[in-house]
Design a protein around this motif. Structure first.
Motif: not given
Length: 298
Positions: A110, A146, A160, A162-163, A271, A287, A290-294
């Motif tokens: 991220v 995280i 969110p 994320v993992l 999260g 954030a 992170a959502v895009e990477q997830s």
């Protein structure tokens, strides 16, 4: 003259090689990206991407165009982002905490994505421990964490998920469960499950290993452990069992420990968490990255 969206769509698609992720990054529809690339290819006079049902990749002409336009695009984008960062007050340093190896690897991915958009921010990472999982956040040592879920703290915001990592059971190599292909939550009643020391919420510990199985068997709490290496060392010494994420099995191979997958429980979820009173534009930007990477990791 090329339009900004044409250049931006081309460069981002060359990076993502996926129309859906490109559309998400640029916050437009997938159809808009497809139409824009087609318009650009008509301007150029030849295809820039090879498209199949399985993959998207640059043609030799596309690679040539990317080499020519990307440096200028990056320079302009960096200048715009720096101006936006200054206007929004999101320059400076930013500390991110993480719990566990899987979260650490995800945090680094991220940060690479985040740094491309916000080069004016110096991101530092800090590994936290289960025994004091929220202390660095509350003490101001990190702005965002995280961490493993659940998180039910009134002063903290849960962002969110994320993992997700498959859940496994760490058992002594000579334990009867070590000879099985999988284990059940009911099997937690067949050993001493390590308890966590320090400032660990009861609900969090109950989620990791419930005090009773779904069929009502008592899960006995064994010795206390402050860190993951300490837990695994005691498992290897035959003092108990412990649920862990599959990332632990992949990166740790302590002597005398066997990892067996669960067949009837969900994954370990991670999260983003931050202080309710400390939400900033930096946190919102991280954030989003992170959502895009997830999504890219799925």
């Amino acid at each position: 003259m090329l339009e900004r969206l044409e250049i931006e769509s081309f460069v981002v698609l060359a990076e993502e090689l996926h129309f859906g992720r490109t559309a998400e990054r640029l916050r437009v529809s997938r159809a808009r990206i497809s139409q824009t690339i087609q318009r650009l290819e008509r301007r150029v006079g030849a295809p820039l991407f090879e498209r199949t049902s399985r993959q998207v990749r640059l043609t030799p002409l596309g690679e040539q165009l990317l080499a020519d336009v990307e440096p200028g695009y990056r320079l302009i984008s960096r200048g715009v982002r720096r101006a936006q960062a200054t206007a929004k007050g999101i320059e400076g340093s930013f500390a991110v905490g993480y719990l566990g190896g899987a979260a650490g690897e995800f945090a680094l991915a991220v940060i690479r994505r985040f740094a491309r958009r916000h080069p004016g921010i110096d991101v530092r990472i800090h590994e936290t421990q289960v025994k004091a999982m929220f202390d660095p956040l509350r003490d101001g040592e990190v702005e965002l964490l995280i961490t493993q879920l659940p998180v039910e703290e009134p002063d903290l915001v849960l962002g969110p998920v994320v993992l997700r990592v498959p859940r496994m059971l760490a058992v002594p190599a000579n334990h009867p469960l070590a000879r099985q292909d999988s284990v059940s939550v009911e099997d937690l009643a067949r050993g001493q499950v390590f308890a966590c020391t320090g400032h660990v919420p009861g609900y969090w510990q109950e989620h990791q290993a419930p005090s009773r199985t779904p069929e009502g068997r008592i899960v006995h709490r064994g010795r206390s452990a402050a860190t993951l290496p300490e837990t695994l060392a005691m498992v290897g010494a035959g003092h108990g069992i412990s649920p862990v994420g599959a990332d632990v099995a992949e990166t740790s191979a302590p002597r005398g420990v066997t990892f067996v997958p669960f067949r009837d429980t969900g994954p370990v979820e991670y999260g983003l968490v931050w202080r309710r009173s400390g939400e900033t534009e930096r946190i919102r930007a991280f954030a989003a990255a992170a959502v895009e990477q997830s999504a890219a990791d799925r």
